[in-house]
Every structure is written in structure tokens, then in C-alpha cells.
Design an enzyme around this catalytic site. Structure first.
Site, PDB file in Angstrom:
ATOM      1  N   GLU A 138     -19.146 -33.059  28.999  1.00 45.18           N
ATOM      2  CA  GLU A 138     -20.413 -33.054  28.264  1.00 45.18           C
ATOM      3  C   GLU A 138     -20.143 -32.972  26.767  1.00 45.18           C
ATOM      4  OE1 GLU A 138     -23.243 -33.727  27.863  1.00 45.18           O
ATOM      5  OE2 GLU A 138     -24.736 -32.638  28.984  1.00 45.18           O
ATOM      6  N   ASP A 142     -26.563 -26.720  25.730  1.00 50.57           N
ATOM      7  CA  ASP A 142     -27.538 -26.003  24.901  1.00 50.57           C
ATOM      8  C   ASP A 142     -28.233 -24.971  25.809  1.00 50.57           C
ATOM      9  OD1 ASP A 142     -29.152 -25.519  22.664  1.00 50.57           O
ATOM     10  OD2 ASP A 142     -30.586 -27.061  23.194  1.00 50.57           O
TER      11      ASP A 142
END
Ligand code: IMP
Ligand code: MG
Length: 217
Positions: A138, A142
Site C-alpha cells: 500500500e 490512514d
């Protein structure tokens, strides 16, 4: 037409990149110069250089070394999450010294009515993950919503193990514990960043350093 306009504007903006340098003189002669900060304007927002390309390379190398050690004797399957992770995946994968393969996926995450969240796979996986040791690549974790959904999906498909490597991780923003990456390039505060594959409104992915959105003054 709208897209063309955006690109043109961005090109103009890129020319507006500002580099702050300090020049040191001795006996009237320039001895050395030091770059203090480089800023760039993208679609009207100002971003300041945050992590240099050199520092990024060091972080990626460390992650590759850890994966090479941890997966010795195994044949992991890497799954790169497009678009944002393409640059990190490219740099990381070159340094993997294992018998390995890579495939690509596009994901769209959305909050359901429940807090579990969900993820939609936009292009079906072309490699069977059953019994495989999967490493998801990735760009940034978040809230963790996207990785939470995708890890759940891979386990349902029968993967033997699933770990996440993320170039960036915002620990203070994390809401899904199972989305915490095992292999992290850099931990950052909850601020918006772009460059090195990450975008702001699709712009800025080509920047080789990482930039952070300047706080409003
Ligand atoms: P999450 O599902 O909340 O973990 O968000 C993951 C996705 O949001 C990432 O894969 C990025 O595409 C995007 N994202 C989150 N933070 C940033 C940022 O600071 N810059 C650019 N994209 C971001
Ligand atoms: Mg992403």
C-alpha cells in the site's frame, strides 16, 4: 477538456516550485550552498518538501531487508494496490531476493451503515491466493478502512497468511486494528501528503520526494 485544463494548470504550477537556499560566503567567495526547503504548488495548494528522495530510498531498503529475512524459504505473493503504491512497489520489489511474484489490484473503499466498512475490488485478482503467503503493498494506511476490508477478503479466499507493507502509516488516524501494517517505510502525523505515487486530485504522483500540505497561515 476539464482534465486537459487541469494538466496545463499543473504544469504551470510546477514551474512555480520554490527552492529556499542559503549561500555561505568566505572572503567574498561562495563556499557552499544548503537547500533549506523546496515547496511546490499543486492545484492552488502549497506543499513543502517533507521527506527527500534519498531518505525514501533508505526507508524502502530497510523494509526490503526485513521482508527478505522474514520470508526466507517462502514464496510470497505481493499484491500492489493501485494507483498510489506503484512507485513504492517498484522500488521495493526490485530489492526482494526471494522467489516471488507480483499482481495488481484496484480498490474502492466506502463506509457502510455499520462501522465495519467495506471494500470493492475494481479489477478481479488474476492470481489464486489460496494457501499463499500474501504481502499487500500500500502507499499509505490512514484510517485503515481499505486494508481492513481487503485483508478480510484475502483471508476469506483462503490465503495462508496476509501482511501489509505500507510506505506510509498515520498511526493516530488508524481506526481498524487489523489494518496496521507490519512493514512500514515511515510513520507520519495525520497530515495530507503527496508525491512518490501519492496524489492530490490525481496530481503530484510523479514527484520523487514526499511533500506535506502547508498549514493555513
Ligand atoms: P484509508 O482507507 O483511510 O486507510 O485510506 C487509504 C487511502 O486514502 C490511501 O490508499 C490513499 O489513496 C488515500 N490517502 C490517505 N491519506 C492520504 C494522503 O495523505 N495523501 C494522499 N492520499 C491519501
Ligand atoms: Mg492506496
Amino acid at each position: 477538456m476539464k482534465n486537459q485544463e487541469k494538466v496545463r494548470k499543473y504544469c504551470v504550477c510546477q514551474k512555480k516550485a520554490v527552492t529556499l537556499r542559503a549561500f555561505f560566503y568566505k572572503n567574498g567567495k561562495q563556499e557552499r550552498k544548503v537547500t533549506i526547503m523546496t515547496s511546490i504548488e499543486v492545484n492552488g495548494r502549497v506543499f513543502d518538501e517533507y521527506v527527500s528522495a534519498q531518505k525514501i530510498a533508505e526507508c524502502v531498503k530497510k523494509v526490503a531487508e526485513r521482508i527478505n529475512t522474514d520470508y526466507a524459504g517462502k514464496k510470497p505473493l505481493f499484491i500492489c494496490v493501485l494507483n498510489g503504491a506503484f512507485m513504492y512497489a517498484s522500488d521495493l520489489f526490485k530489492q526482494i531476493e526471494l522467489p516471488t511474484e507480483i499482481t495488481f489490484v484496484r480498490l474502492k473503499s466506502y463506509e457502510g451503515t455499520a462501522t465495519t466498512g467495506d471494500v470493492k475490488i475494481l479489477n478481479p485478482l488474476t492470481v489464486d491466493v489460496k494457501d499463499r503467503d500474501v504481502i499487500v503493498i500500500e502507499d499509505i494506511v490512514d484510517t485503515g478502512l481499505t486494508m481492513h476490508g481487503f485483508v478480510k477478503y484475502l483471508k476469506e479466499q483462503g490465503a495462508n497468511s496476509v501482511e501489509i507493507t505500507s510506505f506510509l502509516f498515520k498511526p493516530e488516524a488508524l481506526r481498524y486494528a487489523d489494518a496496521e501494517p507490519k512493514y512500514i517505510g515511515l510513520e507520519i502525523p495525520t497530515k495530507f501528503v503527496l508525491g512518490y505515487g501519492l496524489d492530490y486530485d490525481e496530481m503530484g504522483r510523479n514527484l520523487s520526494a514526499l511533500y506535506v500540505l502547508r498549514d493555513k497561515r
